[in-house]
Scaffold this motif. Structure first.
Motif, mmCIF file in Angstrom:
data_model
loop_
_atom_site.group_PDB
_atom_site.id
_atom_site.type_symbol
_atom_site.label_atom_id
_atom_site.label_comp_id
_atom_site.label_asym_id
_atom_site.label_seq_id
_atom_site.Cartn_x
_atom_site.Cartn_y
_atom_site.Cartn_z
ATOM 1 N N LEU A 106 0.832 -1.203 0.000
ATOM 2 C CA LEU A 106 0.000 0.000 0.000
ATOM 3 C C LEU A 106 0.864 1.249 0.000
ATOM 4 N N LEU A 107 0.344 2.285 -0.611
ATOM 5 C CA LEU A 107 1.040 3.565 -0.655
ATOM 6 C C LEU A 107 0.066 4.644 -0.202
ATOM 7 N N GLU A 108 0.499 5.475 0.748
ATOM 8 C CA GLU A 108 -0.373 6.555 1.211
ATOM 9 C C GLU A 108 -0.274 7.734 0.263
ATOM 10 N N VAL A 109 -1.440 8.250 -0.111
ATOM 11 C CA VAL A 109 -1.538 9.376 -1.014
ATOM 12 C C VAL A 109 -2.317 10.469 -0.291
ATOM 13 N N VAL A 110 -1.722 11.658 -0.172
ATOM 14 C CA VAL A 110 -2.391 12.777 0.489
ATOM 15 C C VAL A 110 -3.069 13.617 -0.587
ATOM 16 N N LYS A 142 -7.234 16.041 2.904
ATOM 17 C CA LYS A 142 -7.096 17.344 3.547
ATOM 18 C C LYS A 142 -7.964 18.321 2.762
ATOM 19 N N VAL A 143 -8.509 19.290 3.445
ATOM 20 C CA VAL A 143 -9.323 20.313 2.790
ATOM 21 C C VAL A 143 -8.619 21.657 2.937
ATOM 22 N N ASP A 144 -8.493 22.369 1.812
ATOM 23 C CA ASP A 144 -7.892 23.706 1.788
ATOM 24 C C ASP A 144 -8.741 24.577 0.860
ATOM 25 N N ALA A 145 -9.564 25.434 1.455
ATOM 26 C CA ALA A 145 -10.482 26.279 0.679
ATOM 27 C C ALA A 145 -9.740 27.235 -0.249
ATOM 28 N N ASN A 146 -8.466 27.502 -0.006
ATOM 29 C CA ASN A 146 -7.681 28.396 -0.856
ATOM 30 C C ASN A 146 -7.404 27.816 -2.240
ATOM 31 N N LEU A 147 -7.652 26.524 -2.429
ATOM 32 C CA LEU A 147 -7.383 25.907 -3.733
ATOM 33 C C LEU A 147 -8.384 26.322 -4.799
ATOM 34 N N LEU A 148 -9.546 26.773 -4.413
ATOM 35 C CA LEU A 148 -10.633 27.167 -5.305
ATOM 36 C C LEU A 148 -11.321 25.952 -5.926
ATOM 37 N N GLY A 149 -10.588 24.986 -6.367
ATOM 38 C CA GLY A 149 -11.123 23.771 -6.982
ATOM 39 C C GLY A 149 -9.989 22.891 -7.431
ATOM 40 N N GLY A 150 -10.303 21.726 -7.933
ATOM 41 C CA GLY A 150 -9.264 20.800 -8.375
ATOM 42 C C GLY A 150 -8.644 20.067 -7.202
ATOM 43 N N LEU A 151 -7.512 19.412 -7.459
ATOM 44 C CA LEU A 151 -6.846 18.602 -6.447
ATOM 45 C C LEU A 151 -5.341 18.816 -6.458
ATOM 46 N N VAL A 152 -4.742 18.655 -5.286
ATOM 47 C CA VAL A 152 -3.297 18.545 -5.166
ATOM 48 C C VAL A 152 -3.058 17.189 -4.519
ATOM 49 N N VAL A 153 -2.264 16.353 -5.174
ATOM 50 C CA VAL A 153 -2.017 15.012 -4.682
ATOM 51 C C VAL A 153 -0.530 14.860 -4.402
ATOM 52 N N GLN A 154 -0.219 14.446 -3.176
ATOM 53 C CA GLN A 154 1.176 14.237 -2.800
ATOM 54 C C GLN A 154 1.399 12.753 -2.558
ATOM 55 N N VAL A 155 2.414 12.226 -3.244
ATOM 56 C CA VAL A 155 2.815 10.840 -3.094
ATOM 57 C C VAL A 155 4.285 10.866 -2.728
ATOM 58 N N GLY A 156 4.572 10.636 -1.449
ATOM 59 C CA GLY A 156 5.954 10.742 -0.998
ATOM 60 C C GLY A 156 6.459 12.152 -1.235
ATOM 61 N N ASP A 157 7.530 12.295 -2.027
ATOM 62 C CA ASP A 157 8.076 13.629 -2.302
ATOM 63 C C ASP A 157 7.626 14.169 -3.659
ATOM 64 N N ARG A 158 6.718 13.447 -4.335
ATOM 65 C CA ARG A 158 6.174 13.915 -5.614
ATOM 66 C C ARG A 158 4.845 14.632 -5.390
ATOM 67 N N LEU A 159 4.633 15.689 -6.167
ATOM 68 C CA LEU A 159 3.425 16.486 -6.047
ATOM 69 C C LEU A 159 2.757 16.608 -7.405
ATOM 70 N N TYR A 160 1.475 16.258 -7.458
ATOM 71 C CA TYR A 160 0.668 16.400 -8.670
ATOM 72 C C TYR A 160 -0.311 17.536 -8.387
ATOM 73 N N ASP A 161 -0.090 18.687 -8.995
ATOM 74 C CA ASP A 161 -0.906 19.865 -8.693
ATOM 75 C C ASP A 161 -1.889 20.133 -9.825
ATOM 76 N N GLY A 162 -3.112 19.719 -9.630
ATOM 77 C CA GLY A 162 -4.175 19.954 -10.603
ATOM 78 C C GLY A 162 -5.204 20.922 -10.049
ATOM 79 N N SER A 163 -4.739 21.818 -9.174
ATOM 80 C CA SER A 163 -5.667 22.770 -8.560
ATOM 81 C C SER A 163 -5.983 23.912 -9.519
ATOM 82 N N VAL A 164 -7.157 24.480 -9.362
ATOM 83 C CA VAL A 164 -7.554 25.631 -10.163
ATOM 84 C C VAL A 164 -6.618 26.798 -9.865
ATOM 85 N N LYS A 165 -6.250 26.955 -8.607
ATOM 86 C CA LYS A 165 -5.340 28.033 -8.213
ATOM 87 C C LYS A 165 -4.023 27.937 -8.985
ATOM 88 N N ASN A 166 -3.450 26.742 -9.058
ATOM 89 C CA ASN A 166 -2.193 26.546 -9.773
ATOM 90 C C ASN A 166 -2.361 26.808 -11.270
#
Length: 181
Positions: A106-110, A142-166
């Motif tokens: 298993l791998l934890e994904v934030v 985790k919930v962060d209202a500053n993102l506006l929408g979309g997702l940020v996914v962290q897997v270990g030290d990798r970050l997938y930023d699909g947020s509207v803010k980004n």
């Protein structure tokens, strides 16, 4: 020595014993219960760390507070108190979970989103990242209202930023470069 190094050593030792006895999941649940209890009652950890409380009293306090835990978890807590490592318990729990998850593949994904995910969204994210990573994933939300929408996914030290803010920030940078160029 940092808490992380200490936590890894203690978690590894506990994992080995739990694995030998076939109690990996049970001890994991025990550690989760203990972590949650310490978060909800910070005065408990303060009491355990107090030099005014005798070692035997601390052990009795632990045994009476956590009557439902496995005996190896109870013994482990006594070792922690004897070694005066109470402050590392939360980190030990995290490291233990990582070891148990690794053993299960298993791998934890934030996953951080602007609002809580529903079951369909959570399952969609889990399925997508299971395919991407080639391993089963466990979602920590985790919930962060500053993102506006979309997702940020962290897997270990990798970050997938699909947020509207980004996306808006990247669009703004592209507009500026277009004007300058």
């Amino acid at each position: 020595m940092s808490y992380v190094i200490v936590a890894k050593r203690y978690a590894s030792a506990l994992y080995q014993v739990a694995n030998e006895k076939g109690l990996v999941d049970e001890v994991g649940r025990d550690l989760q219960l203990i972590s949650e209890t310490l978060i909800k009652t910070p005065e408990f950890i303060t009491l355990l760390q107090s030099p005014k409380v005798a070692l035997e009293e601390k052990k009795e306090l632990i045994s009476s507070a956590f009557t439902q835990v496995q005996s190896i978890t109870n013994n482990f807590l006594h070792v922690i108190v004897e070694g005066r490592r109470e402050e590392a318990l939360a980190e030990i729990s995290k490291e233990y979970t990582k070891l148990a998850d690794d053993a299960k593949g298993l791998l934890e994904v934030v996953v951080t989103s602007a609002s809580a995910l529903d079951d369909t969204e959570r399952n969609g994210v889990a399925d997508a990242f299971t395919k991407i990573l080639g391993r089963q994933v466990r979602i920590q939300e985790k919930v962060d209202a500053n993102l506006l929408g979309g997702l940020v996914v962290q897997v270990g030290d990798r970050l997938y930023d699909g947020s509207v803010k980004n996306k808006l920030e990247r669009f703004q940078v592209a507009l500026k470069e277009t004007r300058v160029g």
